[in-house]
Every structure is written in structure tokens, then in C-alpha cells.
Design a protein around this motif. Structure first.
Motif, PDB file in Angstrom:
ATOM      1  N   THR A  27       0.827  -1.211   0.000  1.00 51.96           N
ATOM      2  CA  THR A  27       0.000   0.000   0.000  1.00 51.96           C
ATOM      3  C   THR A  27       0.860   1.259   0.000  1.00 51.96           C
ATOM      4  OG1 THR A  27      -0.121  -0.112   2.427  1.00 51.96           O
ATOM      5  CG2 THR A  27      -1.921  -1.132   1.171  1.00 51.96           C
ATOM      6  N   ASP A  28       2.109   1.124   0.435  1.00 48.23           N
ATOM      7  CA  ASP A  28       3.036   2.251   0.443  1.00 48.23           C
ATOM      8  C   ASP A  28       3.924   2.215  -0.797  1.00 48.23           C
ATOM      9  OD1 ASP A  28       2.192   3.354   2.830  1.00 48.23           O
ATOM     10  OD2 ASP A  28       3.618   2.211   4.040  1.00 48.23           O
ATOM     11  N   SER A  29       4.393   3.388  -1.193  1.00 43.23           N
ATOM     12  CA  SER A  29       5.343   3.474  -2.295  1.00 43.23           C
ATOM     13  C   SER A  29       6.684   2.893  -1.867  1.00 43.23           C
ATOM     14  CB  SER A  29       5.536   4.926  -2.723  1.00 43.23           C
ATOM     15  OG  SER A  29       6.197   5.657  -1.694  1.00 43.23           O
ATOM     16  N   GLN A  30       7.534   2.605  -2.855  1.00 45.52           N
ATOM     17  CA  GLN A  30       8.889   2.151  -2.545  1.00 45.52           C
ATOM     18  C   GLN A  30       9.599   3.160  -1.651  1.00 45.52           C
ATOM     19  OE1 GLN A  30      10.892  -0.587  -5.818  1.00 45.52           O
ATOM     20  NE2 GLN A  30      10.676   1.501  -6.578  1.00 45.52           N
ATOM     21  N   LEU A  31       9.348   4.441  -1.916  1.00 40.03           N
ATOM     22  CA  LEU A  31      10.025   5.494  -1.156  1.00 40.03           C
ATOM     23  C   LEU A  31       9.669   5.431   0.326  1.00 40.03           C
ATOM     24  CD1 LEU A  31      11.920   7.906  -1.457  1.00 40.03           C
ATOM     25  CD2 LEU A  31       9.931   9.351  -1.858  1.00 40.03           C
ATOM     26  N   LEU A  32       8.374   5.272   0.624  1.00 38.19           N
ATOM     27  CA  LEU A  32       7.959   5.198   2.031  1.00 38.19           C
ATOM     28  C   LEU A  32       8.414   3.892   2.671  1.00 38.19           C
ATOM     29  CD1 LEU A  32       4.393   6.791   2.069  1.00 38.19           C
ATOM     30  CD2 LEU A  32       6.522   7.749   2.934  1.00 38.19           C
ATOM     31  N   LEU A  33       8.369   2.797   1.901  1.00 38.25           N
ATOM     32  CA  LEU A  33       8.862   1.526   2.431  1.00 38.25           C
ATOM     33  C   LEU A  33      10.349   1.626   2.751  1.00 38.25           C
ATOM     34  CD1 LEU A  33       7.069  -0.945  -0.013  1.00 38.25           C
ATOM     35  CD2 LEU A  33       6.566  -0.673   2.415  1.00 38.25           C
ATOM     36  N   TRP A  34      11.077   2.299   1.860  1.00 35.31           N
ATOM     37  CA  TRP A  34      12.508   2.494   2.068  1.00 35.31           C
ATOM     38  C   TRP A  34      12.765   3.350   3.308  1.00 35.31           C
ATOM     39  CZ3 TRP A  34      14.835   7.454   1.181  1.00 35.31           C
ATOM     40  CH2 TRP A  34      16.224   7.463   1.328  1.00 35.31           C
ATOM     41  N   LEU A  35      12.008   4.433   3.436  1.00 33.46           N
ATOM     42  CA  LEU A  35      12.220   5.349   4.556  1.00 33.46           C
ATOM     43  C   LEU A  35      11.843   4.687   5.880  1.00 33.46           C
ATOM     44  CD1 LEU A  35      13.098   8.130   5.407  1.00 33.46           C
ATOM     45  CD2 LEU A  35      10.784   8.976   4.940  1.00 33.46           C
ATOM     46  N   LYS A  36      10.739   3.953   5.876  1.00 30.51           N
ATOM     47  CA  LYS A  36      10.328   3.273   7.110  1.00 30.51           C
ATOM     48  C   LYS A  36      11.316   2.178   7.487  1.00 30.51           C
ATOM     49  CE  LYS A  36       5.389   4.279   6.633  1.00 30.51           C
ATOM     50  NZ  LYS A  36       4.030   3.729   6.388  1.00 30.51           N
ATOM     51  N   GLY A  37      11.835   1.479   6.476  1.00 30.47           N
ATOM     52  CA  GLY A  37      12.847   0.469   6.749  1.00 30.47           C
ATOM     53  C   GLY A  37      14.126   1.088   7.264  1.00 30.47           C
ATOM     54  N   LEU A  38      14.463   2.242   6.719  1.00 26.08           N
ATOM     55  CA  LEU A  38      15.659   2.963   7.148  1.00 26.08           C
ATOM     56  C   LEU A  38      15.574   3.349   8.623  1.00 26.08           C
ATOM     57  CD1 LEU A  38      18.231   4.792   6.626  1.00 26.08           C
ATOM     58  CD2 LEU A  38      16.607   6.579   5.976  1.00 26.08           C
ATOM     59  N   LEU A  39      14.448   3.920   8.975  1.00 25.86           N
ATOM     60  CA  LEU A  39      14.296   4.422  10.339  1.00 25.86           C
ATOM     61  C   LEU A  39      13.980   3.318  11.342  1.00 25.86           C
ATOM     62  CD1 LEU A  39      12.259   7.629   9.469  1.00 25.86           C
ATOM     63  CD2 LEU A  39      14.696   7.457   9.933  1.00 25.86           C
ATOM     64  N   ALA A  40      13.519   2.158  10.797  1.00 26.68           N
ATOM     65  CA  ALA A  40      13.223   0.997  11.649  1.00 26.68           C
ATOM     66  C   ALA A  40      12.371   1.386  12.851  1.00 26.68           C
ATOM     67  CB  ALA A  40      14.522   0.330  12.102  1.00 26.68           C
ATOM     68  N   PHE A  41      11.256   2.075  12.560  1.00 29.92           N
ATOM     69  CA  PHE A  41      10.383   2.507  13.651  1.00 29.92           C
ATOM     70  C   PHE A  41       9.619   1.309  14.229  1.00 29.92           C
ATOM     71  CE2 PHE A  41      10.204   6.823  11.492  1.00 29.92           C
ATOM     72  CZ  PHE A  41      11.045   7.399  12.431  1.00 29.92           C
ATOM     73  N   GLN A  42       9.953   0.928  15.404  1.00 32.32           N
ATOM     74  CA  GLN A  42       9.206  -0.123  16.077  1.00 32.32           C
ATOM     75  C   GLN A  42       8.582   0.385  17.377  1.00 32.32           C
ATOM     76  OE1 GLN A  42      11.559  -3.653  16.529  1.00 32.32           O
ATOM     77  NE2 GLN A  42      12.161  -3.690  14.374  1.00 32.32           N
ATOM     78  N   ASN A  43       9.023   1.540  17.789  1.00 28.59           N
ATOM     79  CA  ASN A  43       8.493   2.145  19.005  1.00 28.59           C
ATOM     80  C   ASN A  43       7.500   3.228  18.603  1.00 28.59           C
ATOM     81  OD1 ASN A  43       8.092   3.896  21.242  1.00 28.59           O
ATOM     82  ND2 ASN A  43       9.949   3.081  22.209  1.00 28.59           N
TER      83      ASN A  43
END
Length: 665
Positions: free
Chosen positions: A122-138
Motif C-alpha cells: 500500500t506504500d510506495s517504494q520510497l515510504l517503504l525504504w524510509l520506514k525500513g531505514l528508520l526501523a520505527f518499532q516504538n
């Protein structure tokens, strides 16, 4: 259920010439049911291994993918993207318009591709990349950082204490990518658009990415920080239409300079795939510096011809949907073809995928024509359908351009100028030269000679909203006017030109409002779609990928078809530039949308010889999603009344009636 002959009579040829070549894997999605897994499987496995090495070591890898025209290089790139889009982010990079603009072109295409949404996501590659980069789990940390730009920037600057170019602006853009209200502007900055002062203030950014050096460093930023996420695969394809050197050879050195630059930084999470025709590589590779060729550290991969067994699988995959409708089932999965026909046509036992598919198209058509070979029925010759097949291909690529390009600024000025240059050459204008302006905005301009005289026409195309940039462009135009480098100067610009208080507007009014032969032309998006469609077909022609009725169409032949079809005469920008003759008033007053549908219907029937009325309607609805079914019925009736098509089974139910084309002699 119907017999296979009846199904062949009513359906579209599954080896549709419109879909026989694939270019941009983000623009033309593949049907997985048509894939044959065994074809080039060894190369796919090897590339997967290289991709895993990049992911583990965060060092760039480069490979060269070669193959003859028709071997399936572009299609293979699409398969790789589809197979590994959960392991990496994929970027498609088509020919750059100017080697002085190559870094900015790559950055632009990278961000554009990253904005695409992979299948199943549902997210673009860009958002998937950014979320993976930041590794937000909290969740609380995510909320805190999204709510405070300074915290976000400070956090990332702490993680990347060195090596990041212009970190405040770069991380600020990344921050706004997470905000749905600002993601569009943030992407525009990241891809190198020259934003106006207000948008820059919204983002908290000082200036735009307006040089090769800054674009190179932003790409380096992406490579560095993607090491915390997934690799980015840069796919360079269709390289036969890149800029040429003075000796006529392709400027491949510009691309290998880019590649070497990427290899000098660590970490860099890029896999670079350079896809090129074998003969093109052989003709141009000797001109590349040996040190740069040595950077091809993942090897050379060559696509070999496929076996006839694999060819049968290709044919069966295309024919399977038709066979599944038939009762009884055909004895051969490739009926109406046979293994004997394959062995006869390809006695060496191997060939290219395109040759197999083209044989399927031809044999299917011949069999269908035999089914029509009854007294009173007419057939259409290959020569009669060439132009109609081209129009169907044009329509298909035009609609893809419409989906890809939503606003004029989706394309940079050098790209727009290059496309205009290509069209001017196609319609045989003389003296077409780029870079009429000097300095920074040279690639925003061109000149050509007016037909039937030696007058030079200058064209500047700029859509930058930034008024400082517009001022500099107008100053460059003033120099051209003062030196009388052309007899007429045209400014092509849909964007605002400022108000009377702006210095840029004062120069603009002096040049384009105070001189008789100078004009300001406001282009529409439709005109850009015309230019982009021709550009796509030109890329295909130069790559020997454009095939019509079994014949590979060269660039010269494409230009001839363009002129014969007069398809560009409906482009308002070309009309305003006096490049094409404007359509007459009666045509302009007609319903252009319905005319387009009507042309599609008649060309479809003509190229298919005959079809069932139901399938004509279904194909038209698939192509024109906003048209009402009742209007298609009306169009078919009009064509029957005009004696362009004929109902050859009048006693059948309305939807099951077969309709054929009536050639005019």
C-alpha cells in the motif's frame, strides 16, 4: 462451450502486436501467467546472488546485460523487478537527454521510480525504504519524531555524523516525506525541481538541487543511508537513444563515469544493471576508458536464444486462456500452431523469444483468415493493416504516457526539449540544434529552420516556478535577442511569468510582448503526451524493438509512418509552433474523445480481420474506461452505416454476431 474455431473467430489475436515489446517495467506491468520460468532462469539466479552480495556488504555491484534485439532484455528486467521487489527497490532509468544533465536525470528517475507502489503493497517504494531505514518499532518514538522536524533531523545527523551532503536540507526533505500534506513538495525537491521560494520555506530548505554536483551528492546520500534498509537497483535500459559524440558514437562514457563515481563511495547500496544490445556494446565499448570498464565487478550476462521447447511454452501460455474456453479441448496446447511449424521455421532448434511470438501472431492470423474464406466475405491485406496496427500501438503508448505524466513538470526542461527536437526531426525540419541559449539553461532551448525559408526559429521551454531561475532564463533570452541569433523566438511555458514588479517579468514583456515575431506559447498536457508517445516509439525503433506486421521498423520508417499518418497534426503545441498544419474547424468542433474511440474500433476490427461484437465492446471498454457501453454500440452501427464494417452472421444473437472490416478499393 464453443469450439476452438468459433473462439478464434470471435477473440483478439493473443499475440497482439501492441504488447509484443516491453520498455519501462513501471509503466507496463507484466502478466505473470505469460512467463516461462525456465527462460533465462540461470541469469535470474545469478543476478539474485549479486543482489544478495550488495545487501550483505553494502558495496556497489555493476553488471552488463547483453542480448540481441528481441532476446527479452527489457522483459527480463521486469521479471527481476517482480521477483525481487521484496528484497530491493527498483529504479528504471531511460535515455538521458543531455550528458551535461545526466546526474540530474538519474536522480529524477530514481525518485520517480521510488514513488511507485510495488504489487501487494500500500506504500510506495520510497515510504517503504524510509520506514525500513528508520526501523520505527516504538510507536511513541515515531509519534515524537514525526511531530518535531528538528528532533528528526538531529536524530539522523547523530546516526550519520559524516558523509552526508547538505544534511539539514536532505533530512528535512526526508522528514516531510512522512507527512501526507507535504510529501508531494518534498519529492519535487528531492527529484531536483526548482521550487519557488514559498515551497522552500515550507520545507525549511535553503535552495533547490540545481547542478550536476548537488545531484551527484544527493544520489550518494541515498546510497549511503539505504545501507540500513534494502539495496536500490538502478536499471539502465534502451541505451540506443542516449546522446552521441561528434563522431556519431554513443556517449556511453558518460554512464561509465557515473558508475565509477558510485564505486568510489562506501557504503553504497546500489546494484547497477546496464542493459544493452550486443551489437551496440561491441560497436561502442572500445571507446570506454579501461579503468571504468574494470568497475563492472559483477560480470557480463548474455541472453542466449531459447529452445523450441521453451518456445512452445511461450506459445502455450498465450493460447491457454482461449483453449480453456473450448470444447472439445484442442489436442495440441499450441493449436493452431504445431511443433512441425516450429521445426520448419527454426531448423537450428533455437531462436529469440520475439521470433516465436511473431510466428504465433502470423500463424494465428492465417488460420483465422481461412475460417473467413467463404463466398461473399472479404479479407484485409497486410499492407492495408500496417497503418492501422501503428495507430493501435500509438494509442496504447499514448494512454501509457497519460498515466505516467500527470503534469508538465513531471518532465524536466532538457527532457521536453529533447522530445521536441525528436519530433522536429521526424517531420523533416532542417537545422534542428539544441542549446540556443548559453550557460546554465542551454539545455532548455533549441533552434530550427522554418520550412521553405532560411529563417531560424528559437524555442525556450522552462517551467521552473522559481522566479530567480525565470529571471536568469529571461536574461539569457535577452542575449539571444540582442545578438539576433534567430529571427523569431518562442517561449513555451505553462507556468506563471510573475507580475509587473518582477524584473523577470519586465524582461519577459520586453522580449515576448514588445516584438512582433516573438511569441509566448502556453502548452497543454495533451501536447506533452504527444511528444512523450513519439519519444517512446523512437526509443523502441532505435532498439530494433518496434515491429509492425512482422517487420522491424527502423527510425527512418517510423518517421515516414508519422508523416503519412499525420497523427501529430492534433498536437496543439506543434500547431502553435507552425510545425504541423492545424486540423480544420469541422474536425475541431467534433467530439474528439468519441472520434478516438471510433478510430480504435475500426482499427481493431481491421487488424483482427473479424471479431465478435461482444469482444469488440469488451476490448473498447478496457481501453476507454470512462465510455458508456451504449456509445460503443452506436459507434459500431455508424461504422456499419458508413460501410466500413460488415455483420457476417446476422442471424446470430446481437452480442455473438461476427463483424468484419470492409476494405475500400
Amino acid at each position: 462451450m464453443a469450439s476452438i474455431d468459433r473462439i478464434i473467430q470471435r477473440e483478439v489475436n493473443p499475440f497482439d502486436p501492441v504488447s509484443l515489446y516491453t520498455i519501462n517495467f513501471w509503466q507496463e506491468q507484466q502478466n505473470p501467467t505469460l512467463n516461462v520460468d525456465s527462460i533465462h532462469q540461470n541469469i535470474i539466479s545469478d543476478i539474485e546472488t549479486v543482489l544478495e552480495q550488495v545487501a550483505q556488504e553494502h558495496r556497489p555491484r555493476t553488471l552488463i546485460l547483453t542480448g540481441d534485439s528481441g532476446s527479452g532484455k527489457s522483459y527480463l528486467l521486469g521479471r527481476i523487478k517482480k521477483l525481487f521487489n521484496t528484497k530491493a527497490f527498483f529504479v528504471y532509468i531511460d535515455p538521458w537527454p543531455d550528458s551535461d544533465y545526466i546526474w540530474r536525470h538519474i536522480l529524477r528517475q530514481t525518485v520517480d521510480s521510488l514513488m511507485k507502489t510495488p504489487e501487494g503493497q500500500t506504500d510506495s517504494q520510497l515510504l517503504l525504504w524510509l520506514k525500513g531505514l528508520l526501523a520505527f518499532q516504538n510507536g511513541s518514538l515515531l509519534k515524537k519524531i514525526i511531530g518535531e522536524r528538528r528532533v528528526f533531523i538531529r536524530s539522523l545527523k547523530g546516526i550519520y555524523a559524516s558523509g552526508i551532503y547538505n544534511p539539514n536540507d536532505f533530512f528535512s526533505a526526508l522528514y516531510y516525506l512522512l507527512n501526507p500534506n507535504y510529501i508531494s513538495i518534498a519529492c519535487e525537491w528531492l527529484r531536483g525541481d526548482d521550487l519557488d521560494e514559498d515551497d522552500l520555506k515550507y520545507l525549511g530548505i535553503k535552495g533547490s538541487i540545481d547542478s550536476e554536483d548537488s545531484a551527484q551528492k544527493i544520489m550518494t546520500n541515498l546510497g549511503i543511508i539505504s545501507a540500513a534498509s534494502q539495496p536500490i537497483v538502478l536499471c539502465f535500459d534502451n541505451l540506443d537513444n542516449i546522446p552521441r559524440l561528434l563522431n556519431g558514437s554513443l556517449d556511453l562514457q558518460a554512464l561509465f563515469n557515473i558508475n565509477s563515481s558510485i564505486h568510489t563511495h562506501y557504503p553504497q547500496n546500489f546494484l547497477i544493471i546496464i542493459s544493452i544490445i550486443t551489437s551496440t556494446w561491441k560497436q561502442n565499448s572500445e571507446l570506454i576508458q579501461p579503468a571504468d570498464k574494470a568497475r563492472v565487478n559483477a560480470g557480463y550476462f548474455h541472453l542466449k536464444p531459447i529452445t523450441l521447447a521453451q518456445g512452445e511454452c511461450l506459445l502455450a501460455a498465450r493460447l491457454s486462456p482461449l483453449h480453456s474456453l473450448a470444447k472439445p479441448q484442442p489436442k495440441s496446447p499450441i493449436f493452431p500452431l504445431s511443433t512441425e511449424i516450429l521445426a520448419e521455421k527454426f531448423p537450428r532448434g533455437k531462436t529469440l523469444p520475439r521470433n516465436i511470438l511473431e510466428l504465433g501472431r502470423k500463424e494465428y492470423d492465417q488460420y483465422k483468415n481461412k475460417l473467413l474464406d467463404e463466398p461473399g466475405n472479404v479479407q484485409t491485406s497486410t499492407s492495408e493493416t500496417k497503418l492501422e496496427t501503428f495507430k493501435l500501438i500509438w494509442q496504447d503508448k499514448y494512454q501509457k504516457a497519460q498515466k505516467k505524466i500527470n503534469k508538465i513538470t513531471d518532465l524536466a526542461a532538457p527532457e521536453l526539449i529533447r522530445m521536441l527536437q525528436e519530433v522536429l526531426n521526424a517531420v523533416r525540419f532542417k537545422g534542428v540544434k539544441t542549446k540556443l541559449l548559453s550557460g546554465k539553461y542551454a539545455s532548455h532551448s533549441l533552434s530550427y529552420k522554418q520550412q521553405n525559408n532560411e529563417e531560424i526559429i528559437g524555442v525556450i521551454w522552462t517551467e521552473d516556478p522559481n522566479m530567480n531561475s525565470f529571471y536568469n532564463t529571461m536574461s539569457a533570452c535577452q542575449k539571444v535577442a540582442d545578438k539576433r541569433l534567430c529571427q523569431s523566438l518562442y517561449l513555451v511555458r505553462a507556468a506563471e511569468v510573475g507580475n509587473a514588479k518582477n524584473m523577470s517579468n519586465k524582461i519577459y514583456r520586453k522580449i515576448f510582448k514588445g516584438r512582433l515575431k516573438n511569441l509566448h506559447i502556453q502548452p497543454n498536457l495533451e501536447s506533452v503526451h504527444f511528444l512523450a508517445t513519439y519519444h517512446s516509439l523512437m526509443n523502441a525503433a532505435l532498439a530494433n524493438e518496434l515491429m509492425i506486421e512482422g517487420k522491424i521498423i527502423s527510425l527512418k520508417e517510423l518517421e515516414e509512418i508519422i508523416c503519412d499518418s499525420q497523427i501529430l497534426n492534433n498536437c496543439s503545441l506543434l500547431q502553435d509552433l507552425s510545425v504541423v498544419d492545424p486540423v480544420d474547424n469541422q474536425e475541431q468542433q467534433s467530439d474528439s474523445d468519441l472520434d478516438e474511440v471510433k478510430d480504435f474500433v475500426v482499427n481493431l476490427i481491421k487488424t483482427q480481420c473479424f471479431m465478435e461484437r461482444k469482444n469488440i465492446i469488451e476490448n473498447t471498454l478496457n481501453k476507454f474506461i470512462n465510455i458508456e457501453q451504449s456509445k460503443i454500440y452506436k459507434i459500431i452501427e455508424e461504422l456499419e452505416g458508413e460501410q466500413k464494417i460488415k455483420n457476417i452472421t446476422p442471424t446470430s444473437k446481437l452480442e455473438r454476431q461476427l463483424v468484419c472490416f470492409i476494405p475500400s478499393y
